[in-house]
Design an enzyme around this catalytic site. Structure first.
Site, short mmCIF file in Angstrom:
data_model
loop_
_atom_site.label_atom_id
_atom_site.label_comp_id
_atom_site.label_asym_id
_atom_site.label_seq_id
_atom_site.Cartn_x
_atom_site.Cartn_y
_atom_site.Cartn_z
N THR A 28 4.17 25.91 23.11
CA THR A 28 5.15 26.64 23.93
C THR A 28 4.74 26.63 25.40
OG1 THR A 28 5.70 28.01 22.03
CG2 THR A 28 6.33 28.87 24.19
N GLU A 94 10.34 25.81 18.61
CA GLU A 94 10.31 26.11 17.16
C GLU A 94 11.28 25.21 16.39
OE1 GLU A 94 7.97 27.97 16.19
OE2 GLU A 94 7.53 29.36 17.82
N1 LIG Z 1 -7.69 29.78 18.50
C1 LIG Z 1 -7.01 29.52 19.61
N2 LIG Z 1 -7.02 28.29 20.14
C2 LIG Z 1 -6.34 28.01 21.27
N3 LIG Z 1 -5.59 28.92 21.94
C3 LIG Z 1 -5.53 30.17 21.45
C4 LIG Z 1 -6.23 30.54 20.27
N4 LIG Z 1 -5.98 31.85 20.04
C5 LIG Z 1 -5.17 32.28 21.02
N5 LIG Z 1 -4.87 31.28 21.87
C6 LIG Z 1 -3.99 31.40 23.02
O1 LIG Z 1 -2.74 30.81 22.67
C7 LIG Z 1 -2.25 30.12 23.82
C8 LIG Z 1 -1.24 29.06 23.38
O2 LIG Z 1 -0.06 29.75 23.00
P1 LIG Z 1 1.28 28.97 22.68
O3 LIG Z 1 1.63 28.02 23.76
O4 LIG Z 1 2.30 30.04 22.36
O5 LIG Z 1 0.89 28.16 21.36
P2 LIG Z 1 1.82 27.56 20.23
O6 LIG Z 1 3.25 27.54 20.75
O7 LIG Z 1 1.30 26.19 19.97
O8 LIG Z 1 1.67 28.46 19.04
C9 LIG Z 1 -3.49 29.57 24.47
O9 LIG Z 1 -3.33 29.32 25.86
C10 LIG Z 1 -4.53 30.66 24.23
O10 LIG Z 1 -4.59 31.58 25.29
C1 LIG Z 2 2.24 27.48 9.57
C2 LIG Z 2 3.56 28.18 9.40
C3 LIG Z 2 4.07 28.96 10.43
N1 LIG Z 2 5.25 29.60 10.28
C4 LIG Z 2 5.78 30.43 11.37
C5 LIG Z 2 4.81 31.38 11.99
C6 LIG Z 2 5.33 31.52 13.39
O1 LIG Z 2 6.34 32.53 13.36
C7 LIG Z 2 5.96 30.16 13.69
C8 LIG Z 2 5.08 29.23 14.49
O2 LIG Z 2 4.94 29.71 15.79
P1 LIG Z 2 4.01 29.00 16.91
O3 LIG Z 2 4.81 29.15 18.18
O4 LIG Z 2 3.79 27.58 16.52
O5 LIG Z 2 2.73 29.77 16.95
O6 LIG Z 2 6.18 29.56 12.42
C9 LIG Z 2 5.98 29.47 9.11
O7 LIG Z 2 7.07 30.03 8.97
N2 LIG Z 2 5.48 28.71 8.10
C10 LIG Z 2 4.30 28.05 8.20
O8 LIG Z 2 3.89 27.36 7.23
#
Ligand SMILES: Nc1ncnc2c1ncn2[C@@H]1O[C@H](COP(=O)(O)OP(=O)(O)O)[C@@H](O)[C@H]1O
Ligand SMILES: Cc1cn([C@H]2C[C@H](O)[C@@H](COP(=O)(O)O)O2)c(=O)[nH]c1=O
Ligand SMILES: [Zn+2]
EC number: 2.7.1.21
Length: 202
Positions: A28, A94
Site C-alpha cells: 500500500t 487489495e
Molecule cells: N514485520 C514487518 N515488516 C515490514 N514492515 C512492517 C512490519 N510490521 C509493520 N510494518 C510496517 O508496515 C509498513 C507497510 O505497510 P503497508 O504498506 O500497509 O503494507 P501492506 O500493504 O503490504 O500490508 C511498513 O512501512 C512498516 O512500518
Molecule cells: C493472508 C490473508 C490475508 N487476508 C486479509 C487480511 C487483510 O485484511 C488483507 C491484507 O491486507 P494487507 O494490506 O496486505 O496487509 O487480507 C485474508 O483475507 N486472507 C488471507 O489468507
C-alpha cells in the site's frame, strides 16, 4: 525502485503495473508513493478499493503506518469503468478480493490509455495463490514483488502466517491475526514434520 516509463510508441494505450507480496511488505505504501508522484505530475488519478475492506477507513486506502489517500470503495470491478472519466492513472488496492472480472476491467482501462496500478496479496495464509492475483501478474507489463521482515527471525518475509484457526480464505485482520514470515519460519509452523525431515538430511 520503480520509475514511471517515459516513452511509448503507442501513447493511446496504457499499461498495467502490479505490486504484490505478503502482508506488511509495503504494497500500500508503494501504491501511495506512485499515486503521489502522479499527482505531483498533475495527472488525473482515481483510487479504488473493494468495499468489503473497511479495516482502517471506509473511503481511504490506509497503510499499516497510517499513510493514506482518498479512495472509492466499489462492490465489484465493473463499477470502476463508469467512474474513471478523464483519468490518466487508476490505482486499485487489495485486488485479491475482486473476482475474475477485474482482469477484463484492467485490460479495458489500459486499452483506454490509462496507467493501471494494482496492489494485492500474491499468496493467502495457506501459501496458495490468492484469487485473481496470478492472472493479473501474468498480464501486467510491470510486476514489483515487495517483502516484509519476518517477525520470528528478521529475515525477508514473503508469507502471511495466520494466528487464528479459521480456514476461510477471506478473513480481514491485522497484526492480531497475521504475521509476516520467511519461508523457513512459515513452513516450520505450518508443516513441522516436513522441515524436520529436511533438517535431518541436511
Ligand atoms: N514485520 C514487518 N515488516 C515490514 N514492515 C512492517 C512490519 N510490521 C509493520 N510494518 C510496517 O508496515 C509498513 C507497510 O505497510 P503497508 O504498506 O500497509 O503494507 P501492506 O500493504 O503490504 O500490508 C511498513 O512501512 C512498516 O512500518
Ligand atoms: C493472508 C490473508 C490475508 N487476508 C486479509 C487480511 C487483510 O485484511 C488483507 C491484507 O491486507 P494487507 O494490506 O496486505 O496487509 O487480507 C485474508 O483475507 N486472507 C488471507 O489468507
Ligand atoms: Zn523467519
Amino acid at each position: 525502485m520503480f520509475l514511471e516509463p517515459q516513452w511509448t510508441p503507442h501513447p493511446q494505450t496504457g499499461w498495467i503495473e502490479v505490486i504484490c507480496g505478503s502482508m506488511f511488505s509495503g504494497k500500500t505504501e508503494e501504491l501511495i508513493r506512485r499515486v503521489n508522484r502522479a499527482l505531483i505530475a498533475k495527472q488525473e488519478v482515481k483510487i479504488f478499493k473493494p468495499a468489503l475492506d473497511k479495516r482502517y477507513d471506509e473511503i481511504k486506502v490506509v497503510s499499516h503506518d497510517r499513510n493514506h489517500v482518498h479512495a472509492y470503495p466499489v462492490e465489484n470491478a465493473y463499477q470502476m469503468l463508469s467512474l474513471v472519466e478523464n483519468c490518466q492513472v487508476v490505482a486499485i488496492d487489495e485486488a485479491q478480493f475482486f473476482d475474475n472480472h477485474i482482469v477484463e476491467v484492467c485490460n479495458t482501462l489500459a486499452f483506454r490509455g490509462i496507467r493501471v496500478i494494482v496492489s494485492g496479496l500474491d499468496m493467502d495464509f495457506q501459501g496458495k495463490p490468492f484469487g485473481v492475483m496470478p492472472h493479473l501478474i501474468a498480464i501486467a507489463e510491470f510486476v514489483t514483488k515487495v517483502h516484509a521482515i519476518c517477525v520470528c527471525c528478521g529475515g525477508l518475509a514473503s508469507y502471511s502466517f495466520r494466528l487464528s484457526p479459521s480456514k476461510k480464505q477471506v478473513l480481514l485482520g491485522e497484526k492480531d491475526i497475521y504475521e509476516p514470515r520467511c519461508r523457513y519460519c512459515y513452513y516450520k509452523a505450518m508443516f513441522p514434520e516436513m522441515v524436520l525431515e529436511q533438517e535431518k538430511s541436511y
